[in-house]
Design an enzyme around this catalytic site. Structure first.
Site, PDB file in Angstrom:
ATOM      1  N   GLU A 220      48.084  31.257  10.399  1.00  0.00           N
ATOM      2  CA  GLU A 220      48.530  30.885   9.333  1.00  0.00           C
ATOM      3  C   GLU A 220      47.962  31.237   8.071  1.00  0.00           C
ATOM      4  O   GLU A 220      46.936  30.143   8.010  1.00  0.00           O
ATOM      5  CB  GLU A 220      49.433  29.434   9.154  1.00  0.00           C
ATOM      6  CG  GLU A 220      50.231  29.028   9.917  1.00  0.00           C
ATOM      7  CD  GLU A 220      51.814  29.616   9.838  1.00  0.00           C
ATOM      8  OE1 GLU A 220      51.646  30.180   8.974  1.00  0.00           O
ATOM      9  OE2 GLU A 220      52.672  29.022  10.488  1.00  0.00           O
ATOM     10  N   CYS A 254      48.464  27.541  -0.333  1.00  0.00           N
ATOM     11  CA  CYS A 254      48.822  29.313   0.547  1.00  0.00           C
ATOM     12  C   CYS A 254      49.676  29.664  -0.308  1.00  0.00           C
ATOM     13  O   CYS A 254      49.889  30.766  -0.366  1.00  0.00           O
ATOM     14  CB  CYS A 254      48.911  29.347   1.597  1.00  0.00           C
ATOM     15  SG  CYS A 254      49.561  28.087   2.527  1.00  0.00           S
TER      16      CYS A 254
HETATM   17  P1  NAD Z   1      38.973  29.276   6.221  1.00  0.00           P
HETATM   18  O1  NAD Z   1      39.456  30.445   7.106  1.00  0.00           O
HETATM   19  O2  NAD Z   1      37.644  29.585   4.728  1.00  0.00           O
HETATM   20  O3  NAD Z   1      38.431  27.889   6.710  1.00  0.00           O
HETATM   21  C1  NAD Z   1      39.667  27.230   7.645  1.00  0.00           C
HETATM   22  C2  NAD Z   1      39.286  26.659   8.932  1.00  0.00           C
HETATM   23  O4  NAD Z   1      37.970  27.546   9.509  1.00  0.00           O
HETATM   24  C3  NAD Z   1      38.149  25.364   8.655  1.00  0.00           C
HETATM   25  O5  NAD Z   1      38.020  24.310   9.578  1.00  0.00           O
HETATM   26  C4  NAD Z   1      36.558  26.192   8.622  1.00  0.00           C
HETATM   27  O6  NAD Z   1      35.572  25.027   9.213  1.00  0.00           O
HETATM   28  C5  NAD Z   1      36.713  27.031   9.794  1.00  0.00           C
HETATM   29  N1  NAD Z   1      36.069  28.072   9.850  1.00  0.00           N
HETATM   30  C6  NAD Z   1      35.910  29.044   8.651  1.00  0.00           C
HETATM   31  N2  NAD Z   1      34.091  29.600   8.986  1.00  0.00           N
HETATM   32  C7  NAD Z   1      34.999  29.532  10.311  1.00  0.00           C
HETATM   33  C8  NAD Z   1      33.875  30.834  11.055  1.00  0.00           C
HETATM   34  N3  NAD Z   1      33.693  31.609  10.986  1.00  0.00           N
HETATM   35  N4  NAD Z   1      34.570  31.035  12.780  1.00  0.00           N
HETATM   36  C9  NAD Z   1      35.435  29.634  12.486  1.00  0.00           C
HETATM   37  N5  NAD Z   1      36.240  28.741  12.726  1.00  0.00           N
HETATM   38  C10 NAD Z   1      35.689  28.879  11.173  1.00  0.00           C
HETATM   39  O7  NAD Z   1      39.582  28.634   4.462  1.00  0.00           O
HETATM   40  P2  NAD Z   1      39.997  27.118   4.197  1.00  0.00           P
HETATM   41  O8  NAD Z   1      39.373  27.535   2.619  1.00  0.00           O
HETATM   42  O9  NAD Z   1      39.820  26.230   4.482  1.00  0.00           O
HETATM   43  O10 NAD Z   1      41.295  27.480   2.889  1.00  0.00           O
HETATM   44  C11 NAD Z   1      41.656  28.148   2.199  1.00  0.00           C
HETATM   45  C12 NAD Z   1      42.960  29.691   3.062  1.00  0.00           C
HETATM   46  O11 NAD Z   1      43.800  29.147   3.683  1.00  0.00           O
HETATM   47  C13 NAD Z   1      43.806  30.218   1.530  1.00  0.00           C
HETATM   48  O12 NAD Z   1      42.695  31.893   2.273  1.00  0.00           O
HETATM   49  C14 NAD Z   1      45.024  30.385   1.884  1.00  0.00           C
HETATM   50  O13 NAD Z   1      45.712  30.854   1.298  1.00  0.00           O
HETATM   51  C15 NAD Z   1      44.956  30.076   2.966  1.00  0.00           C
HETATM   52  N6  NAD Z   1      45.789  28.464   3.992  1.00  0.00           N
HETATM   53  C16 NAD Z   1      47.204  28.883   4.746  1.00  0.00           C
HETATM   54  C17 NAD Z   1      47.791  28.126   4.300  1.00  0.00           C
HETATM   55  C18 NAD Z   1      48.935  28.706   5.589  1.00  0.00           C
HETATM   56  O14 NAD Z   1      50.139  28.054   5.990  1.00  0.00           O
HETATM   57  N7  NAD Z   1      49.985  30.209   5.439  1.00  0.00           N
HETATM   58  C19 NAD Z   1      48.287  26.884   3.809  1.00  0.00           C
HETATM   59  C20 NAD Z   1      46.775  26.181   3.835  1.00  0.00           C
HETATM   60  C21 NAD Z   1      46.123  27.119   3.478  1.00  0.00           C
END
Ligand code: NAD
Length: 478
Positions: A220, A254
């Site tokens: 997602e 999102c």
């Molecule tokens: P992110 O991708 O930075 O982090 C998400 C999760 O991944 C966190 O738990 C983080 O600890 C982990 N993570 C970060 N880097 C990682 C890596 N290199 N390897 C493994 N795990 C890692 O996202 P965010 O900043 O927490 O959230 C914002 C983003 O999420 C935006 O792009 C938003 O659009 C998206 N989002 C999508 C939805 C959806 O339902 N489609 C919902 C909410 C947010």
């Protein structure tokens, strides 16, 4: 109740935790509809009985108003649980399928069995909802689960860990806190399914890691969700709905309307209207918008400065910034901001904004809007504001998106009978309702021979004339 406490960023325990979850997966697989519903009920009651604590945790992370926590996190989860409780029996029932004439003597059905051990990785923006809503379907499908909430929403993540430890045993559902290190170690384990919510870039990291174990994934992700505002749109109504959808959670949503493409003839009126709506919502008595208790703050200083950078870039390239008040880095406050005179080379039109900034770009012909949308990655959501059916149909036919609202924003996420998710860069796989349950299930194909004979027996080796005639017949008539 969980007996072991998982310490932040402790990656050593992870292998052991995974082994426990895996060992218990066979037992959990056999749980009945009733037992799974009971587990969901426990979760539902806990959430309803501890609403105040949830409000408090999320307030500490995002300064989010309790009503907004209820509408966008608590009630949505409770709604999904109730919907699942109502339908789980029918979802779990073996799905009988028809039998082609050439397969006479057999019957077939689809069995939904759990995938096994599942990993949920969640982001910070709806920190409670996005960690718990996939859990509903993982439990409903009969899996054991590890959840890794975001390290950026630390108060809510800690709360989730406490809540889950009160509700489930450690070999059933476990919450592991930590950042990238912990995530990376988790991704090395042989999970059967990974449900990741977060940015598209990290989504690629997750998918690459899943390849090593050939784990299935639901991703997602994010992206730029356009709003197309046509010249016949009801501008007041559009302004209300876009202002709400855009500035909910301070734009850190999102599916927030990311940018607007509007017919030139109504641009000026719409910008005036939206400026008025922002004041009506957040400054009803003329007070400073900053004083409004209804606007969230930006999650941290890095994101605050990222947003500031987007505005500086737009301003340098000739945009007009209509900021309703002043930014305040100390409190991570960013006012609802409209941007006009926008050009495609601005970062605002290239990167996901994920904050309370709304660029508005005008078009002469709707085809120009389609071109702008088409040259970007496929969006998670696309919103259409128009009255004429013909116009709405044209926008739908010339664009694509994970989900769309017509004369509305955001609300498609709230109907559990609609699939939720993106396409390609904005996501892979769908969640919510039956789609969520299926995502955490293996759809096992079962064929049963009912009479001992099958119509295929005559084509067993050694292949003779009869076999060849029969295959000719089948090819011709079936
Ligand atoms: P992110 O991708 O930075 O982090 C998400 C999760 O991944 C966190 O738990 C983080 O600890 C982990 N993570 C970060 N880097 C990682 C890596 N290199 N390897 C493994 N795990 C890692 O996202 P965010 O900043 O927490 O959230 C914002 C983003 O999420 C935006 O792009 C938003 O659009 C998206 N989002 C999508 C939805 C959806 O339902 N489609 C919902 C909410 C947010």
């Amino acid at each position: 109740m969980n007996t072991s406490v998982i310490i932040d960023n402790n990656t050593q325990n992870i292998e052991d935790i995974f082994i426990h979850l895996k060992k218990n997966a066979t037992t959990i697989k056999k749980t009945s509809v009733k037992e799974r519903i009971k587990k969901l009920e426990k979760l539902e009651h806990y959430i309803l009985d501890h609403r105040d604590e949830i409000h408090e945790a999320i307030y500490k992370d995002l300064k989010k108003h309790p009503v907004e926590v209820d509408t966008s996190e608590v009630l949505t989860i409770v709604g999904l649980i109730r919907h699942t409780k109502k339908h789980l029996k029918s979802w779990m029932k073996p799905n009988k399928v028809s039998t082609p004439l050439s397969m006479l003597g057999t019957s077939s059905y689809v069995l939904h069995e759990p995938k096994g051990v599942c990993l949920i990785i969640a982001p910070w923006n709806y920190p409670f909802y996005l960690a718990i809503s996939p859990l509903i379907y993982a439990i409903a499908a009969g899996n054991t689960v590890a959840i890794k909430p975001s390290e950026l929403s630390e108060h809510t993540s800690l709360y989730i860990q406490k809540m889950i430890s009160m509700l489930y045993s450690i070999d059933e559902v476990v919450v592991i806190l930590g950042g990238v290190d912990v995530s990376t170690t988790l991704l090395k384990q042989k999970f059967n399914h990974i449900f990741f919510t977060g940015s598209s870039n990290v989504g690629k990291v997750v998918m690459k890691a899943a390849v090593n174990n050939l784990a299935s994934v639901t991703l997602e992700l994010g992206g730029k969700s356009p709003t197309v505002i046509c010249k016949d749109a009801d501008l007041k109504d559009a302004s209300d709905k876009i202002t709400w959808g855009k500035f909910l959670n301070a734009g850190q949503t999102c599916i927030a309307p990311d940018y607007a493409l509007i017919h030139k003839s109504v641009e000026k009126e719409f910008v005036e209207q939206m400026t008025n709506t922002i004041n009506e919502f957040y400054s009803p008595n003329g007070e400073l918008i900053k004083a409004s208790p209804d606007l969230c703050r930006i999650i941290n200083k890095d994101h605050f400065n990222r947003l500031k950078g987007l505005l500086e870039d737009a301003s340098e390239k000739g945009a007009t910034i209509i900021m309703n008040g002043e930014m305040d880095e100390a409190t991570k406050y960013m006012p609802p901001t409209l941007v006009t005179n926008v050009t495609n080379d601005m970062r605002l039109m290239q990167e996901e904004i994920f904050g309370p900034i709304y660029p508005i770009k005008s078009y002469d012909k709707i085809e120009e809007a389609f071109e702008i949308i088409e040259e970007k990655e496929k969006p998670l959501a696309l919103y259409i504001f128009a009255k004429k059916k013909k116009t709405i149909k044209k926008v739908l036919q010339n664009t694509t998106a994970g989900g769309t609202c017509i004369n509305e924003t955001i609300l498609h996420i709230n109907n559990p009978d609609l699939p939720f998710g993106g396409i390609n860069n904005s996501g892979i796989g769908k969640s919510h309702g039956k789609y969520g349950f299926v995502g955490f299930s293996n759809q096992r194909a079962v064929l049963k021979n009912r009479v001992g004979l099958t119509s295929v027996k005559p084509v067993y080796p050694p292949y003779g004339k009869l076999a060849s005639k029969l295959t000719d017949f089948i090819i011709k008539y079936f």
